[in-house]
Design an enzyme around this catalytic site. Structure first.
Site, PDB file in Angstrom:
ATOM      1  N   THR A 151       0.856  -1.262   0.202  1.00  0.00           N
ATOM      2  CA  THR A 151       0.091  -0.066  -0.056  1.00  0.00           C
ATOM      3  C   THR A 151       1.092   1.270  -0.010  1.00  0.00           C
ATOM      4  O   THR A 151       1.827   1.260   0.740  1.00  0.00           O
ATOM      5  CB  THR A 151      -0.865   0.027   1.030  1.00  0.00           C
ATOM      6  OG1 THR A 151      -1.779   1.229   1.214  1.00  0.00           O
ATOM      7  CG2 THR A 151      -0.437  -0.133   2.643  1.00  0.00           C
ATOM      8  N   HIS A 196       2.627 -11.667  14.057  1.00  0.00           N
ATOM      9  CA  HIS A 196       3.757 -12.325  15.023  1.00  0.00           C
ATOM     10  C   HIS A 196       3.375 -13.903  14.991  1.00  0.00           C
ATOM     11  O   HIS A 196       4.211 -14.503  15.554  1.00  0.00           O
ATOM     12  CB  HIS A 196       3.604 -11.586  16.383  1.00  0.00           C
ATOM     13  CG  HIS A 196       5.217 -11.624  16.832  1.00  0.00           C
ATOM     14  ND1 HIS A 196       6.123 -12.705  16.478  1.00  0.00           N
ATOM     15  CD2 HIS A 196       5.741 -10.709  17.766  1.00  0.00           C
ATOM     16  CE1 HIS A 196       7.263 -12.335  17.123  1.00  0.00           C
ATOM     17  NE2 HIS A 196       7.082 -11.332  17.884  1.00  0.00           N
TER      18      HIS A 196
END
Length: 492
Positions: free
Chosen positions: A411, A463
């Site tokens: 993006t 994560h």
């Protein structure tokens, strides 16, 4: 020969759609492959075209109606027979014999709800017991967490009982009222003017949308529909006739206070609601962290300046920054397969291909079309692919194949002036790279201060699957390749 006009087969995971715009009306002559109607889902706008030359017969579902995959929404008369002109006349004569017809009690039920939706809420009743209604008139809006469904009258008649008040939680196919088919309320027939004000509040979705888009007060539009109800044609006529507005201004006895504050309330589009739900889902269902770095863009800017004219002459497209970003990301994904993977239940799925989603801002909201097999594309192929996807996104022409999938997202908020951000992951992907504004900053180079065009990089990652070592290494690899574009050629 009568051909059914049907809603296309909807994509997997899309339960229903909305009639956005009819480009024709009953009686219109059409050509083969002419676009008849736009069907809007929460992901894409689908076009339904004429299968043959002919004349539009009956339109069964108006703009704003919620429809299902392969539902019949209209008829096309192949070749344009004269039959359709006679059909409405026969239908128009039916009410003359209605008073003698027997009254049939019909249950008003909640529609079948989309998959994964357990219940719904009664949002608005547009009629009250004793009121007469016409066939296909909207009786009640039933709201789910995904869409607002309309329950329409199955025939001319009247509402006799309402079992579920506004705000009540209901389930699929639950009986929420009683309808008497053929029953006509004398009070309503004898005093249509008295109820014009109440009926005018029951605006169809297409009329509500048009009023909101043009910022028009419904009270300023004269309704010509049943009981004074405002139709789409009334709004369009109001827009083309400025004279009444001037007359109103001349005759208004009350002065508007200076600095008066106002509000504009517009319903969220289906796409905007989907974007909101996906962003919330990403925040709530991933262990998302963001790591940052910065990159000196001078080498790429010098390279573009040196070869831009030759590149355009050879490939007929400009050499932009995005092709460098995509190339660097693709090479980094090869080196860090965890970033190119996704979680499916208790499994980690490693993808041996490279499909990169490119975030594109459109008038309807943010979409992320997919540039597939980027490892096989050259710089020109990437630039052309991105340009094509951006144009289709702007025009609402992206196909389902072009927006489904994707292993990683880029993006670029820098085009809007963003200096730094923490982008949100696009599930089920594991990471997203945010590019930002290129800005001259003083930097220390070999013990001296130099002014360099610098850009911040932001990598948000899940994560649960990507550890800190891999995330930092991935971002450093992108930095090194952008600061030394030769690495992209030599694969070092």
């Amino acid at each position: 020969m009568t051909i059914e006009i049907k809603v296309p087969v909807l994509p997997e995971s899309v339960a229903d759609a909305t009639i956005a715009t009819w480009h024709v009306k009953s009686g219109d002559s059409v050509k083969r492959d002419q676009n008849l109607v736009d069907i809007e889902t929460d992901k894409v706008v689908l076009e339904v075209v004429a299968q043959e030359d002919g004349v539009i017969g009956e339109i069964l579902d108006e703009e704003g109606a919620t429809v299902l995959g392969e539902q019949v929404i209209g008829q096309l008369l192949q070749g344009g027979a004269a039959a359709p002109a006679a059909a409405p006349a026969a239908k128009a004569e039916a009410p003359a014999s209605a008073p003698a017809a027997s009254v049939e009690a019909v249950d008003v039920k909640v529609p079948v709800l989309p998959e994964s939706v357990a219940d719904a809420t009664i949002a608005t009743w547009h009629v009250q017991p004793g009121e007469s209604v016409s066939r296909d008139q909207n009786l009640v809006d039933v709201e789910t967490d995904k869409v607002v469904l309309e329950v329409v009258a199955p025939a001319d008649g009247s509402i006799t009982e309402i079992f579920a008040a506004e705000g009540t939680t209901v389930t699929a196919e639950e009986v929420i009222g009683k309808f008497a088919a053929g029953a006509v309320s004398a009070a309503v027939v004898s005093a249509p003017a008295a109820e014009a004000e109440d009926d005018s509040d029951a605006l169809s979705p297409s009329v509500r949308r048009l009023l909101a888009e043009k910022d028009i007060d419904p009270a300023s539009v004269k309704g010509t529909g049943k009981g004074g109800k405002i139709t789409k044609e009334d709004v369009e006529k109001h827009l083309k006739a400025p004279a009444p507005a001037a007359a109103k201004a001349d005759s208004a006895p009350v002065a508007v206070p200076a600095g008066e504050r106002s509000e504009k309330r517009v319903p969220m589009t289906r796409l905007r609601k989907t974007i909101a739900n996906r962003l919330l889902d990403a925040k709530n269902s991933t262990a998302m962290l963001t790591t940052f770095n910065e990159v000196n863009m001078k080498p790429i800017m010098d390279l573009r300046k040196q070869y831009q004219d030759s590149f355009v002459k050879r490939h007929d497209i400009k050499l932009g920054f995005m092709s460098f970003y995509v190339k660097a990301v693709t090479e980094a994904l090869k080196r860090f397969p965890e970033v190119n993977a996704s979680i499916d239940g208790d499994d980690i799925v490693y993808h041996n291909y490279f499909d990169v989603s490119i975030a594109v801002s459109t008038p309807r909201g943010l979409v992320t079309p997919v540039l597939k097999d980027t490892d096989t594309l050259g710089m020109a192929g990437i630039e052309k692919g991105i340009k094509e996807l951006a144009i289709k996104g702007r025009d609402g022409k992206l196909s389902m194949a072009e927006i489904m999938g994707g292993n990683f997202t880029i993006t670029n908020g820098g085009v809007f002036g963003s200096l730094l951000s923490t982008p949100i992951i696009n599930p089920p992907q594991s990471a997203i790279l945010g590019m930002h504004k290129i800005q001259d900053r003083p930097m220390a180079v070999n013990g001296k201060v130099e002014i360099l065009p610098m850009m911040y990089l932001a990598l948000s990652y899940d994560h649960r699957i990507v550890d800190g070592k891999e995330s930092v290494g991935f971002l450093v690899a992108i930095k090194e390749m952008l600061e030394d574009p030769t690495r992209l050629v030599l694969d070092v």
